[in-house]
Design a protein around this motif. Structure first.
Motif, PDB file in Angstrom:
ATOM      1  N   ASP A 200     -65.170 -10.823  44.839  1.00  0.00           N
ATOM      2  CA  ASP A 200     -65.967 -11.570  44.008  1.00  0.00           C
ATOM      3  C   ASP A 200     -67.015 -12.767  44.720  1.00  0.00           C
ATOM      4  O   ASP A 200     -67.832 -13.196  43.753  1.00  0.00           O
TER       5      ASP A 200
ATOM      6  N   ALA B  24     -70.633 -12.480  43.837  1.00  0.00           N
ATOM      7  CA  ALA B  24     -70.896 -12.864  42.430  1.00  0.00           C
ATOM      8  C   ALA B  24     -70.585 -13.915  42.200  1.00  0.00           C
ATOM      9  O   ALA B  24     -71.380 -14.702  41.201  1.00  0.00           O
TER      10      ALA B  24
ATOM     11  N   THR C 150     -64.463 -13.227  33.691  1.00  0.00           N
ATOM     12  CA  THR C 150     -65.177 -12.053  33.520  1.00  0.00           C
ATOM     13  C   THR C 150     -65.342 -11.417  32.064  1.00  0.00           C
ATOM     14  O   THR C 150     -64.360 -11.822  31.304  1.00  0.00           O
TER      15      THR C 150
ATOM     16  N   THR D 192     -67.404  -7.805  34.785  1.00  0.00           N
ATOM     17  CA  THR D 192     -68.504  -8.574  35.580  1.00  0.00           C
ATOM     18  C   THR D 192     -67.940 -10.034  35.572  1.00  0.00           C
ATOM     19  O   THR D 192     -67.817 -10.801  34.550  1.00  0.00           O
TER      20      THR D 192
END
Length: 169
Positions: A14, A17, A53, A58
């Protein structure tokens, strides 16, 4: 957009992101750089960097708790909290914050401070820190520094907040 979000502790996968979310949310690199610096700091606590998420997995939101102290009393600092701009005001940030606070409580943590928007953080139980004698070494609006006792059996201590070194406070 989903009304409920999946939250979980950040994983190694992660990290890019989380950087993207912080860059997009703040529109500048300082907060994303701060998160990266905190990962290498002794104030980092595995499991207290939480992502929210979407249904497809995502990462859309992030909340971070790191070690700080109120004088000599261990506490946590909440921040940064970030959500992708197109997902703001959907509950993703609130879900990440609540999950981070639950994780902290389950680890036996007692106190959290946040320097942030006084309209946003009271929904999680935060209140102005100054009535508890909690202060910073820098000038900030009184209503922006807030604190929360995670365990009502342990009232907030008074003293000066010492953040992890990357905060520069």
């Amino acid at each position: 957009m989903p009304q409920s979000w999946t939250t979980r502790a950040e994983t190694e996968a992660d990290v890019p992101a989380v950087r993207t979310v912080n860059l997009a949310a703040f529109g500048r690199p300082e907060e994303a750089d701060l998160v990266e610096a905190l990962r290498a700091d002794p104030g980092w606590i595995d499991g207290l960097s939480v992502v929210a998420t979407g249904e497809d997995g995502t990462v859309v939101g992030h909340a971070l708790l790191t070690r700080c102290h109120i004088d000599s009393v261990p506490a946590l600092c909440l921040g940064p909290v970030a959500v992708l701009p197109d997902r703001q005001r959907t509950g993703a940030g609130a879900a990440a914050v609540r999950a981070a606070l639950r994780a902290a409580t389950s680890r036996g943590e007692r106190f959290v401070v946040v320097l942030g928007h006084p309209e946003y953080y009271p929904r999680f139980g935060f209140s102005r820190a100054s009535p508890h004698g909690i202060r910073l070494t820098v000038d900030v609006p009184d209503e922006a520094l807030m604190a929360l006792a995670l365990d009502p059996a342990h009232p907030l201590p008074s003293g000066t907040v010492r953040y992890a070194a990357p905060f520069g406070i």
